[in-house]
Structure formats: C-alpha cells, structure tokens
Design a protein around this motif. Structure first.
Motif, short mmCIF file in Angstrom:
data_model
loop_
_atom_site.label_atom_id
_atom_site.label_comp_id
_atom_site.label_asym_id
_atom_site.label_seq_id
_atom_site.Cartn_x
_atom_site.Cartn_y
_atom_site.Cartn_z
N THR A 1 40.19 32.15 44.39
CA THR A 1 40.01 32.87 45.67
C THR A 1 39.16 34.08 45.85
O THR A 1 38.88 34.70 44.84
CB THR A 1 41.31 33.63 45.92
OG1 THR A 1 41.67 34.56 45.20
CG2 THR A 1 42.76 32.59 45.65
N GLN B 1 41.85 35.38 52.67
CA GLN B 1 41.69 35.10 51.27
C GLN B 1 41.32 33.63 51.35
O GLN B 1 41.98 32.74 51.78
CB GLN B 1 42.64 35.32 50.34
CG GLN B 1 43.90 34.34 50.51
CD GLN B 1 44.69 34.72 49.28
OE1 GLN B 1 44.64 35.49 48.44
NE2 GLN B 1 45.87 34.10 49.66
N PHE C 1 39.73 29.91 49.58
CA PHE C 1 39.80 29.29 48.22
C PHE C 1 38.69 28.40 48.03
O PHE C 1 38.54 27.34 48.60
CB PHE C 1 41.24 28.47 48.24
CG PHE C 1 42.57 29.28 48.83
CD1 PHE C 1 43.15 28.64 49.91
CD2 PHE C 1 42.90 30.20 47.92
CE1 PHE C 1 44.33 29.32 50.16
CE2 PHE C 1 43.81 30.80 48.44
CZ PHE C 1 44.66 30.60 49.42
N GLU D 1 42.33 28.39 53.22
CA GLU D 1 42.47 30.01 53.57
C GLU D 1 43.71 30.52 53.98
O GLU D 1 44.66 29.79 54.64
CB GLU D 1 41.43 30.39 54.47
CG GLU D 1 41.27 29.95 55.87
CD GLU D 1 39.91 30.49 56.46
OE1 GLU D 1 40.33 30.91 57.80
OE2 GLU D 1 39.06 30.45 56.21
#
Length: 934
Positions: free
Chosen positions: A47, A54, A56, A66
C-alpha cells in the motif's frame, strides 16, 4: 484540512516515485504472494498512502484497488517507520474496534505491517498481511516480512532511476537532433576537422563532418568530403598556409579569425574563416564574403569619384539599415541584445507575441537563467527589473568560453506562464575583439514539445495496449516464426515470451490441426479460424484467430475460447436436461417473454391438468381461464393482469380438467430482469396441491380441537391448584398447632414426632413448589407470563438473590461469584431473571457437595454460567432435559418436579436469549444462558 510540513515532505517523496495509479507489475505481485505464503494469511498488500486514500500497488487475496485513508490500518503503521506494527485482534484494540473494516464481512481481525521507508527516511506506505481471525507472527515470519519490505523499497529506487535515465536520454536525443538541424540549415559553411598523425607528427586533417553550405563553397559534395583528408582534396592547403593555421589552432587552443582567398572551379572567392579548437578537433566556419570583397574593390577603384557617390551610398546604407531593422522588427523569432552585465538594451516586436511583454517593458531588465531541479533539469529564463542583479553565471560562462551558446529552456512570460523555447546566444564584440554585450534569439517550440508528448503518449498507450491486453497479440514473419508476443501468452499458455519468440508457430499446434493451420496461414486475411495450441503443462487450448498480412509481417490477435466452448457444450446439455425434466414432471411449467407478451414454452403437463391443448394457449394466452371454476375466475383474472405487467404473483385457485375432476393449483411466477430493472421473461410453475388442501382442512379441525383441550387443561390446572392449596393450608395449620402444643408440654415433643412433623412440613413445601411450577407452565402454555424488561444493575441483582436464598446455609457452602468485563446495566425482567438464577443455583447446591460458581461475562453479549462439580447428567439423557416432568435416572432419590429447566428455558427465550447445558456424569454440569444486551 491542513497538512503538516512533515506529511508534505512524505507526500513529495511518494510523488517522486510516480508509483501511484501505475499498472500492475509482476515483481510487486510476487512479493505479496511470498508474504502471504510466509505469514500464512489469506491477504497481503503493498500500500501507498496518499492524502485521502490508501492505494494498493499489489494485492493477494483482495480485489479493491484503494480504500479511504481514514479507515486505514497502514496510516497508523507509518507513524513508527522503524517498527513492525502488529494488531493481533482488532476487535479488542480501541484504535480499530469500530473501524468499518473490522466490522465488515469478512472482518479484518489480524494486521501486521512493515513501513516502506526510503533512503531519506520517509515512510511511503507499508507491506502488510491481513487475516480474518486473531493470530501472531513468529520471529522468523516478522523478519521475513521486513526483508520483503526492503525489497519493495529497492524496486521503488530502481523505478525512479530508470525514469530519470529515460528522461536524460530523451533530452540528449532531442538536443542532438536540434543541433543537427541547426548545422544543416546554417548559411555559413561548417566543418569539423580531426587531426591525422604519422609517426607522432600531425600531417593532415580529416573531415569528420561538413554541412551543405561548406560543400558548396568548396565545390565538392558532402559525401566526397566526409571521411577524406584536407590535403587529399585540396593539394594547395599546405602551400597556401591553411594547413599550418589549422595546426596552430589545434596545438595552441587559441581561436583564429582571418579572411582567405581561394580558387573554386576557376573562380576566385573570398571567405571569412573562423577556426576554434574543440578538444583535439578544430571547428572551421567559412562565410563567403566574395560579394563584400568585390564591393570593397569597387569602392577602392572609385575613390576619386567618392564625393559624387556619397549621396548614393548614403541612400544605399539607409536602405540596408532599414532592411536590417525590418528583419529585426518583423522576424518570427524573439531577438534581444544586452550589455556586458546582461541588462536588456534592445528587443524586437516578436518578444511581445512570445512572452506578452512590450519591448519597452524589458529595456533595463536583467536576464537571469536558473538551473532546473534534478527531476526536471530544464533551465528557466526570466527578466528581472532590478539592475543590481548579476548576470547569470550559466550564460556568462558559456559565452565567455565559446562565444556562442544554445540550449532548450523555459522562459517566464508576463502572466507567469512557462514557455518552452530553443534559445541561441552569442557575444557582441567591438573592433578590438572586446565583448561589449550579448545577443540572443528565442524560438517557440511549444508545438514541437506538444507533438513530442503526444507521440510519446501514443507510443506508451500502444505499448500498454499490446502488453496488457487480455487477448493474445503477436507479430510473426512470413515464414511463420514468432517475432513478438505479449504478456497474455504467458497467462494463457504458460510460456514466457523468450520461450515463444523465434520459434516456428506449428511447433505449438496439435498435430491434427497443423495442415489446416499452415494452409490458413498462407491467406492474406484470417478471421475466426480455430485451432488447438499446446499449453506448457501439456494440455491443449482452443484458440480463435484474426490476422492480417502487412508488408513482410503478419499481425495477429487471438483469444482462448476453451472455456466458452465448454460453456456452449454445457448450455446445450443443460437445455437438453431442462427439456427432459420439464416434459416429465407433474407440475405445469411455462416461459413467456415480457415485451411482447408471448408464450415461449409450456410443458405437456398443461394439457393433462387444464384439459386444453397447448397450441390453443400459444394462440390465446387467456384460454386457460376456461378451466378455472367460476368462483375463482375474478381473482385469477386480476392476478393475471398484474402478472402481465411484470409483477411476481403467487396465487392458489381451482381448475376443472378434461377428466371432470376439480384440482387445487398453487401458482408461482418469477420475473427475470435486465441490469436496468426491465422485465425480460416471466417463468411460471403450477403445482397440484389438492392433497395438501385436504390435509390443511383436517389440520385446521385438529387445531381447533387442540385449542379447546388446552383451554380445558388450563382451567383444570388453575382449579386443581387452587383446590390443592386449600387442604395444604389446612394441613400446615394443623402441623403448626400440633408442634405448638407439644412444645408447651413439660417433656417437649418426642424425637420421633418431631421427625415426622419435619417430614410433613418438607412434603408440604415440595408439593407447594410443584403446584407453583404447574401454574407457571399453565401460564406459559396460554402466553400469560408478564414480561417487563428494564435497565438493571445485574451484579446487584445477583447479590440480592444470593443473599435472600443462599446465605447462612447449614452446610456453610456459598456461591463463588466471578465477574469478567466491565459491568454495565442491562435490560431484563428482574422477577424472571431472579427465578432463573434461583432455580439454577438450587440445582447446583442440590446435585453437588462443593461450592457452585456463578460466572457473569460482560461483552458484546451478556453470558451467565452456573458451574458445579456434582453428579452430572448421563450423556444419553441430555437430549430430554427440557421435556416436561423429565428427570434423569441418577436423581430419582433427590427431590424435584422435572419442570424447573422447562421454565428456565421459557424465561430465557422471553428475553431473546439461548440456553446450553454441558455435563459429564460424575464430573459436573455447566448451565450457560446468553442474553442480547438491550
């Protein structure tokens, strides 16, 4: 939201890697797979934390790309960049107990994350593993996870290095191309000489390159001159002194400027020669000034008549000046001249079109050139109003060294815009060769840069489309060898690109398909051809091809249709099974299209049940109503109209078939809709429920009789209990009088009499308790148990129950109370819960010799357990514990009615709870009931 300076620095570091929203990469995917395998978790993520999300880069066992940063576990992990953050059970961690990810299904229970820290100490994100159950990483797993996180950081460093290298190579290529264009189009002759040595002595100069203008002046072609030597092409180079001058410049490094007369094709021409040393080489610039020389000679010859021509020459000079001014004023390039300190003295009108400044606004400003940042090293040129600023060292050094300067840069416009230009600058010198200022030209290359960016974007898009396409793309030669394949070949057939490229295409095709494949390959266009390609594991996949020949290459696109063919075969088989089932079942089954409303299929059972041919229903969808009995027909007609509008209608009605029998039918319809909610098809099933209807009638009659019997039973129980309590009260009074009379006598009551009186009193109490339980069971049966829940301090209630019923026991045994969790008020009926506690604790005292335990556990649910170490319950009898009047075989000599647990279960279920009994004979019993907190 204000972002701290530390967070801004972290975000800037993250952006420098250009990793956010990038495409998936196998290296990162492999790391998440390894992490999940090592840590034995279903989920592993790489991440990166942006301002509000966040994202990925790689995910194992997780489909989202995300999630919001506010719910992120990783946002907590990066706060301690040097440590692994481990959450063994998020449900009991106050940071995450109410997190939507913890409360989701499946939940995030376990989390372990290692921050991804770059060389500057910035935590960009994490490598984390997730599980749906509590766990803890071993030391070896934690160490391995940290090592994998370092590998991710190494991949990020490599990514940024490759990006910077690519940008530098592109800039170098662009600069070289621009320099080549300038040299090729320059009106002056340019030649770069390389010294030729013999026995350590400089004997000649070789043409490294020469432009067209110099070839014209020399009377040779560029091809003839390039690679040849000066003395070979021009035998007079030594005798005329040209070779010696070049040698002097090469050896001393001092530039040389002179005028030179040479003979080209029997014609005398004059040239201005400039020789400049460039390392070991010498750059020669030749400008044809023959016209100027002839003009000088004419002027020399006409000195006597100079006065006569002064006016004429003055006019000519004025015209030349006007011509030069016109060029300066109307040139498409922006031209600026400065003094030795870089202060602008003149500029043309083109500057306004380029930068927005009027010429008079720039007069007196200082030219400043600032180097660009490392990530974008293009210099920025600006014009500052302060005359106190020094001349930019970059410009000054370049001009003082070479006398000219060219560079691609950005110029700051009047409105703050940054305009890409190609800038050239040279020195202005007086007659003595002293630098008096500088002159520069700027050419707008915005369109060129835009075209380059568009071309680069197009190239990148085409590459991404080719490499990341789901279909198999390839380029082959006319002889059938693979030249280029995309990533889909690996995903579909298991081969790496290097295992396919260079190989003959027939090597991968099933032997039975090779002849047809080879014949089809010879055709210019292939569309829809299917053959079998061998997978790396030895199996074969069905591949469908489209291809086209272009020049000497064949461009092909293919798709794996193995699963589609299997699905088609399965569909055909399913349709066959459907017909076999539908045409042999007793239920009437049909399918109708919604728009238009039309019967598509009805099975043969229709004709048997309704006594009407199927063809008639195909012709008239209302014809089935003829079989419906008149009493039910209005209801069926109304339901049918709603069914036609796409509504799912359950209905029960009667029909009279061709055999004259009346049948009850249960009709159910189902509507299939598209994604927009528009009905597509209606499916209906009609089942014969005549037998069920007859049984329902019998059951209804039985139910009425049972309700009447229950009412009589309740009345009998109430009456009998009341009638039994009256003689019991009389017996109890008589016992009290006898005991009082005996106690008043001098001798006191004989022991045998006291013992019999105690037996009578105990039996009266037991019988009274039995009557109370019977009355309670009667109330339960008729649903008359009052239930009034209210918030209660359960610990205080428990203490009152123990103090009232179990304190000061003759055997000195007590209840051991254990509390787990934080006590809180719960909504219960105090009277009913008190009865439950008294009953269960009484049993614990009755069937054991040690202190019973009462465990109260506060949490998401309220759990209460009564534990004893008594005689236990035989395993084969535990299934009957909640049956009325049931008592286990090992308690026949212990008083009890067999109604207590029945009542306890009813009171617990009134609270919406559950009860469970765990018992082992000769070891003890645990009774646990669980209540929802409300």
């Amino acid at each position: 939201m204000t972002i701290s300076e530390t967070e801004q620095q972290r975000l800037q570091a993250l952006m420098s890697y250009t990793i956010l929203d990038s495409l998936p990469e196998a290296e990162y995917d492999a790391i998440t797979q390894i992490a999940a395998h090592i840590c034995q978790t279903p989920i592993s993520l790489i991440t990166f934390l942006d301002t509000e999300r966040q994202w990925f880069k790689a995910a194992q066992g997780f489909t989202l790309k995300e999630t919001p940063r506010q719910y992120s576990f990783c946002a907590h992990a990066i706060q301690t960049p040097t440590l692994l953050m481990e959450v063994m059970d998020a449900r009991v961690d106050e940071r995450f107990a109410q997190n939507p990810l913890t409360l989701s299904d499946p939940p995030v229970i376990f989390y372990a994350g290692v921050p991804l820290v770059d060389e500057a100490g910035q935590a960009l994100g994490t490598l984390c593993v997730i599980d749906h159950q509590p766990r803890h990483l071993s030391d070896q797993q934690a160490t391995s996870l940290k090592s994998l996180a370092q590998q991710v950081v190494s991949l990020l460093k490599l990514r940024r290095s490759q990006t910077l290298l690519s940008q530098a190579n592109q800039l170098l290529n662009d600069t070289n191309a621009l320099l080549q264009a300038v040299v090729s189009s320059c009106p002056a002759g340019l030649t770069l000489f390389e010294p030729v040595y013999s026995n350590g002595e400089l004997t000649d100069f070789k043409y490294v390159f020469t432009n067209v203008a110099n070839a014209v002046i020399a009377g040779r072609s560029v091809e003839q001159m390039t690679g040849n030597t000066l003395n070979t092409l021009f035998s007079t180079a030594v005798t005329t002194g040209l070779f010696d001058r070049l040698k002097t410049v090469q050896q001393t490094g001092q530039p040389l400027h002179l005028q030179w007369q040479v003979t080209v094709e029997h014609e005398q021409i004059w040239c201005n020669l400039s020789m400049v040393s460039i390392g070991e080489r010498v750059l020669l610039c030749v400008q044809d000034i023959s016209q100027l020389k002839r003009t000088e000679q004419q002027l020399q010859a006409q000195t006597e008549t100079l006065e006569q021509h002064v006016a004429e020459r003055t006019l000519t000079i004025g015209q030349l000046s006007a011509w030069q001014n016109a060029i300066l004023e109307h040139a498409g390039q922006a031209i600026i001249s400065t003094d030795i300190n870089g202060i602008v003295r003149t500029t043309n009108r083109a500057i306004e079109q380029l930068l927005g400044y009027k010429p008079e606004e720039l007069i007196g400003c200082v030219v400043q050139i600032e180097p660009g940042p490392p990530e974008n090293p293009v210099p920025l040129v600006s014009y500052q109003p302060s005359s106190d600023l020094p001349t930019s060292e970059l410009l000054k050094t370049a001009l003082e060294t070479d006398g000219f300067f060219h560079i691609e840069c950005l110029i700051l416009g009047k409105r703050g815009q940054r305009i890409p230009v190609f800038m050239t600058a040279s020195t202005l010198k007086d007659e003595g060769g002293t630098v008096t200022g500088y002159v520069g030209t700027a050419t707008d290359i915005s369109a060129l840069k835009a075209a380059e960016e568009k071309a680069e974007k197009t190239s990148r898009e085409l590459k991404i489309f080719f490499e990341r396409a789901l279909d198999l793309h390839c380029i082959t030669s006319l002889d059938g060898h693979f030249l280029k394949v995309n990533q889909a070949w690996t995903e579909t057939l298991g081969y790496l690109a290097e295992e396919i490229e260079g190989h003959y295409f027939l090597d991968f095709i099933h032997p039975d398909d090779r002849d047809d494949s080879l014949q089809t390959y010879q055709t210019p266009v292939i569309d829809g051809f299917v053959n079998r390609y061998q997978h790396k594991d030895g199996s074969y996949r069905l591949i469908q091809w489209r291809a086209k020949r272009y020049e000497k290459l064949i461009y092909s696109s293919a798709r794996d249709i193995t699963e589609r063919k299997k699905a088609e075969d399965a569909l055909r088989e399913s349709e066959q099974r459907f017909r076999e089932i539908a045409e042999n079942v007793d239920e009437v089954f049909w399918i109708q299209s919604a728009n238009p409303f039309q019967l598509l299929y009805i099975n043969p059972a229709y004709e048997r049940v309704f006594g009407i041919t199927s063809q008639r229903l195909y012709d008239d969808p209302y014809s089935f109503l003829n079989a419906v009995i008149p009493e039910d027909r209005p209801m069926v007609e109304a339901a049918f109209e709603r069914y036609r509008q796409g509504e799912e209608i359950p209905a029960q009605y009667r029909v009279q078939g061709g055999d004259g029998l009346i049948r009850w039918l249960n009709v159910r319809s189902f509507v299939m809709k598209d994604r927009g909610g528009i009905p597509l098809r209606c499916i209906g099933i009609a089942s014969d429920i005549t037998d069920m209807k007859e049984k329902e009638l019998v059951l209804q009659q039985s139910l009425i009789r049972e309700q009447e019997l229950n009412k009589l039973k309740s009345q009998f129980v109430a009456t009998a209990s009341h009638e039994f309590r009256t003689p019991l009260a009389t017996i109890q009074s008589s016992v009290d009088l006898i005991r009082m009379h005996l106690e008043r006598s001098i001798q006191g009551p004989p022991p045998a009499v006291s013992r019999h009186l105690e037996t009578i009193e105990r039996e009266i109490a037991n019988f009274s308790e039995l009557l109370t339980d019977i009355l309670t069971i009667g109330k339960i049966d008729v649903g008359r148990i009052p239930f009034h829940p209210e918030p209660v301090d359960l610990v205080a209630l428990t203490n009152r129950v123990i103090e009232t019923h179990f304190a000061d026991r003759k055997d000195n045994r007590v209840v051991d109370v254990l509390i787990e969790g934080e006590p809180e008020r719960v909504s219960v009926d105090q009277k009913l819960i008190s009865h439950v506690l008294v009953n269960l604790l009484s049993n614990a005292f009755k069937f054991s010799q040690s202190n019973p335990k009462l465990l109260i556990r506060f949490g998401a649910q309220l759990v209460i357990s009564v534990i004893d170490q008594g005689i236990g319950i035989p395993a084969e009898e535990q299934a009957h514990l909640f049956q009325t009047f049931f008592r286990a075989k090992n308690v026949v000599n212990i008083h009890g009615s067999g109604l207590g647990l029945v009542i306890v279960r009813e009171f617990v279920e009134l609270h919406g709870g559950t009860i469970r009994i765990d018992s082992v004979e000769h070891e003890g019993t645990t009774v646990t009931f669980t209540l929802l907190k409300g």
